[in-house]
Design a protein around this motif. Structure first.
Motif, short mmCIF file in Angstrom:
data_model
loop_
_atom_site.label_atom_id
_atom_site.label_comp_id
_atom_site.label_asym_id
_atom_site.label_seq_id
_atom_site.Cartn_x
_atom_site.Cartn_y
_atom_site.Cartn_z
N VAL A 120 0.84 -1.21 0.00
CA VAL A 120 0.00 0.00 0.00
C VAL A 120 0.87 1.25 0.00
CG1 VAL A 120 -1.69 1.32 1.32
CG2 VAL A 120 -1.95 -1.17 1.09
N ALA A 121 1.89 1.26 0.86
CA ALA A 121 2.77 2.43 0.95
C ALA A 121 3.53 2.65 -0.35
CB ALA A 121 3.74 2.26 2.12
N ARG A 122 3.94 1.58 -1.00
CA ARG A 122 4.73 1.69 -2.22
C ARG A 122 3.92 2.35 -3.34
NH1 ARG A 122 5.55 -1.93 -6.46
NH2 ARG A 122 4.26 -3.51 -5.45
N ILE A 123 2.67 1.93 -3.49
CA ILE A 123 1.84 2.50 -4.55
C ILE A 123 1.33 3.89 -4.16
CG2 ILE A 123 -0.21 2.13 -5.98
CD1 ILE A 123 2.15 0.20 -6.48
N HIS A 124 1.00 4.07 -2.89
CA HIS A 124 0.56 5.39 -2.43
C HIS A 124 1.66 6.42 -2.65
CE1 HIS A 124 -1.55 8.35 0.07
NE2 HIS A 124 -0.39 8.56 0.70
N GLY A 125 2.91 6.00 -2.48
CA GLY A 125 4.05 6.89 -2.72
C GLY A 125 4.82 7.18 -1.45
N TYR A 126 6.06 6.68 -1.39
CA TYR A 126 6.91 6.95 -0.22
C TYR A 126 7.14 8.45 -0.05
CZ TYR A 126 8.02 1.93 -0.10
OH TYR A 126 7.95 0.58 -0.03
N ASP A 127 7.19 9.18 -1.19
CA ASP A 127 7.44 10.61 -1.12
C ASP A 127 6.28 11.38 -0.50
OD1 ASP A 127 6.09 9.72 -3.50
OD2 ASP A 127 6.16 11.80 -4.21
N ARG A 128 5.13 10.76 -0.41
CA ARG A 128 3.95 11.41 0.19
C ARG A 128 3.87 11.15 1.69
NH1 ARG A 128 -1.02 9.56 -3.40
NH2 ARG A 128 -2.11 11.03 -1.99
N ILE A 129 4.77 10.39 2.20
CA ILE A 129 4.82 10.15 3.66
C ILE A 129 5.71 11.23 4.26
CG2 ILE A 129 5.47 8.54 5.50
CD1 ILE A 129 4.97 6.26 3.56
N PRO A 130 5.20 12.12 5.08
CA PRO A 130 6.01 13.24 5.59
C PRO A 130 7.08 12.77 6.58
CG PRO A 130 3.86 13.19 6.67
CD PRO A 130 3.81 12.16 5.60
N VAL A 131 8.14 13.58 6.62
CA VAL A 131 9.22 13.32 7.58
C VAL A 131 8.85 13.94 8.92
CG1 VAL A 131 11.66 13.69 8.11
CG2 VAL A 131 10.93 13.26 5.75
N THR A 132 8.96 13.16 9.97
CA THR A 132 8.66 13.67 11.32
C THR A 132 9.86 13.46 12.21
OG1 THR A 132 7.69 11.54 11.95
CG2 THR A 132 6.19 13.23 11.12
N GLU A 133 10.09 14.41 13.10
CA GLU A 133 11.21 14.31 14.03
C GLU A 133 10.78 13.56 15.29
OE1 GLU A 133 12.61 18.17 14.84
OE2 GLU A 133 13.37 18.53 12.80
N MET A 134 11.78 12.97 15.95
CA MET A 134 11.49 12.28 17.20
C MET A 134 11.03 13.28 18.25
SD MET A 134 14.64 9.54 17.45
CE MET A 134 13.98 8.91 18.99
N ALA A 135 10.11 12.84 19.07
CA ALA A 135 9.57 13.71 20.11
C ALA A 135 10.43 13.70 21.36
CB ALA A 135 8.15 13.27 20.46
N ASP A 136 11.47 12.85 21.38
CA ASP A 136 12.30 12.73 22.57
C ASP A 136 13.76 13.00 22.18
OD1 ASP A 136 13.08 12.33 25.12
OD2 ASP A 136 12.58 10.20 25.23
#
Length: 393
Positions: A54-70
């Protein structure tokens, strides 16, 4: 899907993606899919594999980068491992090749290090004995790195004339009252053959000996900034009498170095040539490595070179003379190096001549000949008073 990928993807989109890849989907409950994998997709065995599709077809580039909360945990180096790797680098840089041998050996191989001894003479209660060994030659955990190192040397010397190898590894000792054995790290070195490898310009054909090995050990100590090393003449059954030394650093025993005893050499089927070996306690050695050290600035003033030859008794060690020279010379004496040993006329019988190259240098001025001569005279007088030395004419 949201828990794994970190973003929400509508169930309709997930169905559309999977069906486009020939998966069969059926919604069995709200937010839950039952997916049948096509026979040719043998790589999909777990739910995570479907989420990856699912992630591959949806697009890895559309998954935002998030920083660690700790905060990241503090990064600390492994000093013991770093120093061990440093020792390896020093030895490889000195021309030695690393070997890795079995931690298993036999009592007969361990006993072969002691001329005239047999397996029955060894303290069996200090060995870790395998309950079900797969090989009669690998029945106990090793007490020393030397048996396997000498076996490796014997195998390689059938095809070559020169060998310089080392190994860093653990040995295993059972102590009374201990459920598990101690596993200290050791360093072994084996060197034999001609001093230089064959070369079209010519090479030194003489054999590697104790002093080549001692030079390797001194290189290790120098690169690790370890001071206070003392080489004490001693006897050990594994080593050739008269060609053996015990190494101590600041009063702590580090190990042995010397040339292999002829009986041990024969037991391991080694050629009849000089074989220099060492086994050092790496734990004790690395414990002497300072965390910091001082570096002197380079002096802009010229050095004054002075040779000093003295006659001393045969029983006076050259190291004792050198230490006394260094101590008496003070901060102006930057280096002391033995460059000549002479016996024979006109030196009286029972005595020897030792010649040292002295380097004097000041960080803030040019030294005069008179000042250097005064320092040399102080050195000569102290050598005469404490060691009975005479200035060689």
């Amino acid at each position: 899907i949201e828990r794994i990928l970190g973003i929400p993807i509508a169930i309709d989109e997930s169905v559309s993606i999977l069906e486009s890849l020939e998966f069969e989907c059926e919604q069995i409950a709200e937010g839950t899919l039952q997916v049948t994998v096509p026979p040719h997709r043998l790589d999909c065995q777990y739910p995570a594999d479907l989420i990856e599709e699912v992630a591959r077809i949806h697009g890895y580039d559309r998954i935002p980068v998030t920083e660690m909360a700790d905060q990241l945990p503090p990064q600390r180096s492994n000093r013991a491992l770093d120093l061990e790797e440093r020792v390896r680098d020093i030895l490889v840089g000195s021309g030695l090749q690393e070997i890795v041998t079995y931690s298993l050996t036999s009592l007969d191989r361990e006993a072969a290090l002691l001329p005239g001894a047999s397996a029955a003479d060894l303290p069996l209660d200090t060995f870790v004995v395998l309950a079900n060994p797969i090989n009669p030659e690998r029945t106990v955990m090793r007490h020393s790195l030397l048996p396997n190192a000498l076996e490796t040397a014997a195998a390689n010397l059938r095809n070559r004339d020169r060998l310089a190898i080392f190994e860093v590894g653990k040995v295993f000792w059972l102590e009374p009252g201990m459920e598990l054995p101690a596993e200290p790290r050791r360093l072994s070195i084996v060197m034999t053959g001609s001093r230089d490898e064959r070369h079209w310009l010519g090479a030194d054909p003489s054999e590697l000996d104790f002093f080549d090995l001692k030079g390797i050990v001194e290189t290790i100590l120098g690169r690790l900034h370890v001071t206070g090393a003392v080489y004490q003449p001693a006897d050990h059954p594994t080593y050739q009498p008269g060609r053996t030394a015990r190494l101590a650093v600041n009063g702590v025993d580090i190990g042995w170095l010397g040339e292999l005893h002829p009986a041990v050499r024969q037991a391991f089927d080694l050629p009849a040539s000089r074989i220099a070996i060492a086994e050092l306690d790496l734990e004790a050695l690395l414990a002497q490595v300072p965390s910091t050290w001082f570096v002197d600035p380079i002096s802009p003033y010229p050095a004054v070179l002075q040779d000093l030859a003295v006659v001393v008794g045969e029983g006076v060690p050259a190291a004792a003379v050198q230490d006394l020279i260094a101590e008496t010379g003070g901060f102006l004496l930057k280096n002391v190096r033995l460059f000549d040993l002479y016996r024979g006329a006109p030196v009286p019988e029972g005595k020897k001549s030792l010649a040292y190259a002295l380097t004097f240098q000041s960080p803030d001025r040019t030294l005069s000949d008179a000042l250097v001569a005064k320092q040399v005279e102080r050195i000569v007088q102290r050598l005469k008073k404490e060691l009975g030395a005479e200035l060689r004419a």
